[in-house]
Design a protein around this motif. Sequence first.
Motif, PDB file in Angstrom:
ATOM      1  N   TRP A 172     -53.824  -4.787 -34.122  1.00 53.00           N
ATOM      2  CA  TRP A 172     -54.677  -4.913 -35.433  1.00 53.00           C
ATOM      3  C   TRP A 172     -54.046  -5.851 -36.555  1.00 53.00           C
ATOM      4  O   TRP A 172     -55.003  -5.946 -37.303  1.00 53.00           O
ATOM      5  CB  TRP A 172     -54.755  -3.573 -35.888  1.00 53.00           C
ATOM      6  N   LEU A 179     -50.407  -6.605 -45.959  1.00 54.99           N
ATOM      7  CA  LEU A 179     -49.029  -6.163 -45.950  1.00 54.99           C
ATOM      8  C   LEU A 179     -48.280  -7.087 -45.109  1.00 54.99           C
ATOM      9  O   LEU A 179     -48.637  -7.712 -44.002  1.00 54.99           O
ATOM     10  CB  LEU A 179     -48.977  -4.795 -45.333  1.00 54.99           C
ATOM     11  N   ARG A 187     -43.632   1.502 -44.033  1.00 54.47           N
ATOM     12  CA  ARG A 187     -44.731   2.494 -43.989  1.00 54.47           C
ATOM     13  C   ARG A 187     -44.305   3.559 -42.794  1.00 54.47           C
ATOM     14  O   ARG A 187     -44.363   4.595 -42.455  1.00 54.47           O
ATOM     15  CB  ARG A 187     -45.883   2.315 -44.494  1.00 54.47           C
ATOM     16  N   PHE A 188     -44.268   2.575 -41.611  1.00 56.45           N
ATOM     17  CA  PHE A 188     -43.925   3.163 -40.252  1.00 56.45           C
ATOM     18  C   PHE A 188     -42.517   4.033 -40.441  1.00 56.45           C
ATOM     19  O   PHE A 188     -42.677   5.230 -39.877  1.00 56.45           O
ATOM     20  CB  PHE A 188     -43.743   2.077 -39.214  1.00 56.45           C
ATOM     21  N   ASP A 190     -41.303   5.539 -42.866  1.00 53.58           N
ATOM     22  CA  ASP A 190     -41.669   6.626 -43.763  1.00 53.58           C
ATOM     23  C   ASP A 190     -42.191   7.704 -42.993  1.00 53.58           C
ATOM     24  O   ASP A 190     -41.868   8.921 -42.862  1.00 53.58           O
ATOM     25  CB  ASP A 190     -42.749   6.205 -44.928  1.00 53.58           C
ATOM     26  N   LEU A 191     -42.979   7.553 -41.953  1.00 49.19           N
ATOM     27  CA  LEU A 191     -43.604   8.554 -41.104  1.00 49.19           C
ATOM     28  C   LEU A 191     -42.456   8.849 -40.061  1.00 49.19           C
ATOM     29  O   LEU A 191     -42.554  10.146 -39.912  1.00 49.19           O
ATOM     30  CB  LEU A 191     -44.795   7.851 -40.314  1.00 49.19           C
TER      31      LEU A 191
ATOM     32  N   LEU B 141     -56.112  12.881 -42.263  1.00 47.93           N
ATOM     33  CA  LEU B 141     -54.931  12.577 -43.124  1.00 47.93           C
ATOM     34  C   LEU B 141     -55.148  12.686 -44.636  1.00 47.93           C
ATOM     35  O   LEU B 141     -54.515  13.231 -45.301  1.00 47.93           O
ATOM     36  CB  LEU B 141     -54.102  11.069 -42.932  1.00 47.93           C
ATOM     37  N   PRO B 152     -48.143  12.855 -49.021  1.00 51.53           N
ATOM     38  CA  PRO B 152     -48.911  11.804 -49.496  1.00 51.53           C
ATOM     39  C   PRO B 152     -48.445  10.292 -48.458  1.00 51.53           C
ATOM     40  O   PRO B 152     -47.093  10.287 -48.635  1.00 51.53           O
ATOM     41  CB  PRO B 152     -48.762  11.476 -50.931  1.00 51.53           C
ATOM     42  N   CYS B 153     -49.273   9.611 -47.933  1.00 51.87           N
ATOM     43  CA  CYS B 153     -48.640   8.524 -47.194  1.00 51.87           C
ATOM     44  C   CYS B 153     -49.856   7.530 -47.416  1.00 51.87           C
ATOM     45  O   CYS B 153     -51.028   7.701 -47.968  1.00 51.87           O
ATOM     46  CB  CYS B 153     -48.402   8.953 -45.869  1.00 51.87           C
ATOM     47  N   ASP B 154     -49.629   6.326 -46.697  1.00 50.94           N
ATOM     48  CA  ASP B 154     -50.589   5.112 -46.622  1.00 50.94           C
ATOM     49  C   ASP B 154     -51.656   5.779 -45.412  1.00 50.94           C
ATOM     50  O   ASP B 154     -51.171   5.391 -44.203  1.00 50.94           O
ATOM     51  CB  ASP B 154     -49.835   3.986 -46.224  1.00 50.94           C
ATOM     52  N   LYS B 156     -54.029   4.326 -43.970  1.00 55.77           N
ATOM     53  CA  LYS B 156     -54.559   3.311 -43.138  1.00 55.77           C
ATOM     54  C   LYS B 156     -53.425   2.974 -42.130  1.00 55.77           C
ATOM     55  O   LYS B 156     -53.532   2.951 -40.930  1.00 55.77           O
ATOM     56  CB  LYS B 156     -55.079   2.112 -43.660  1.00 55.77           C
ATOM     57  N   ILE B 157     -52.095   2.878 -42.669  1.00 53.85           N
ATOM     58  CA  ILE B 157     -50.881   2.418 -41.905  1.00 53.85           C
ATOM     59  C   ILE B 157     -50.591   3.577 -40.815  1.00 53.85           C
ATOM     60  O   ILE B 157     -50.295   3.530 -39.685  1.00 53.85           O
ATOM     61  CB  ILE B 157     -49.837   1.664 -42.525  1.00 53.85           C
ATOM     62  N   THR B 158     -50.763   4.762 -41.470  1.00 57.21           N
ATOM     63  CA  THR B 158     -50.289   5.815 -40.765  1.00 57.21           C
ATOM     64  C   THR B 158     -51.435   6.046 -39.330  1.00 57.21           C
ATOM     65  O   THR B 158     -50.746   6.410 -38.483  1.00 57.21           O
ATOM     66  CB  THR B 158     -50.191   7.378 -41.771  1.00 57.21           C
TER      67      THR B 158
END
Lengths: 199, 199
Positions: A172, A179, A187-188, A190-191, B141, B152-154, B156-158
């Motif tokens: 993608w 970004l 962000r990854f 963070d998850l 999400l 709360p998260c991004d 799209k990236i999540t």
Amino acid sequence: MWDSVDARARDRERKREAVILTAARAFRQRGYHNTSLDDIARELSVTKPTVYHYVANKEQLLFECFRTGLGLIMAGFEEVCSSAGSARERLAYVMTRYAEALTSDFGWCMVQAENQDLSPAMSQKVKQLKSKIDQGIRRLLQEGIADGSIRPCDTKITAFALAGAMNWIAYWYKSGDSLTADEIARRFMDLFELGLQPR
Amino acid sequence: MWDSVDARARDRERKREAVILTAARAFRQRGYHNTSLDDIARELSVTKPTVYHYVANKEQLLFECFRTGLGLIMAGFEEVCSSAGSARERLAYVMTRYAEALTSDFGWCMVQAENQDLSPAMSQKVKQLKSKIDQGIRRLLQEGIADGSIRPCDTKITAFALAGAMNWIAYWYKSGDSLTADEIARRFMDLFELGLQPR
């Protein structure tokens, strides 16, 4: 005299790197089967024998692109191996390097090499290198469970989930994405570190 | 008379499904480019014109395999759309269906269709269907952030991270793996929901 030998070796290494980078970009843009060694030579403004000076054939060139990309992740493992941080912190660092590798020119080759009808011998070499990355992630997960920084989990399946999310970046990500690799990795993580469920 | 029309329609649908399943298995085992419509006809013990009765060409057959796989995930979205659970619970359910789809015979086509030098028109259709899945995950999400079940998260990236981990299953899963799709999904959701960091 030794200086000149060194200079020649450096020059050779620089040219070899240029061949690999040019190939990685061409494979990513046009696909492996649609790119010939002639194309690579033309883009570098060198003759085809010059390209053959560095690689035996196109398959080996794809492998070198693959190995260069994976080398960026392996460097991440090496950089953290003497770090004082927790295993979870070390894993987060490696994942950042992983995201950088996937968003680099080598990202496409890293995930697509295996899909290109490689010879059995080459396919085996690709699998061996991939396995090293997998083992490295599992080891950090095990170390994290041991040092208390990571919740007990199925390290094999968790390593597959982490690597899968990372590898998919190559599908993608577009160069010029809003970004950076670093922001994607953050962000990854963070998850992966905190999970979706509120804490 | 209507009964017999119905029976014929059902028969036609059953045969069409057999063609698609046989193709999905063949593509997964031997690769798309190494499989011909002749091979599919031979495996079904029918003539090639019979196969052409159901699909116009091999590319369309690949697309039907792709669409069948994605249909399993879409069915998951539909099943939860009237569920009373939190959005995080609904997401977990969809992810289980996602893992089932990826470990099915259609898993290979689901992630490999785009890599097969498709015509621009077909490539566009594949992208549109993929985008539906992506949008569905992002929506869950967002709903989870709204109902408080998801941090709360991004989104799209999540969503990319979740889909990437899922899609990668097709690369490592072997039928006869010791884990079922359900067990893989549970371990993935353990990571995605709770995170690596101890709670």
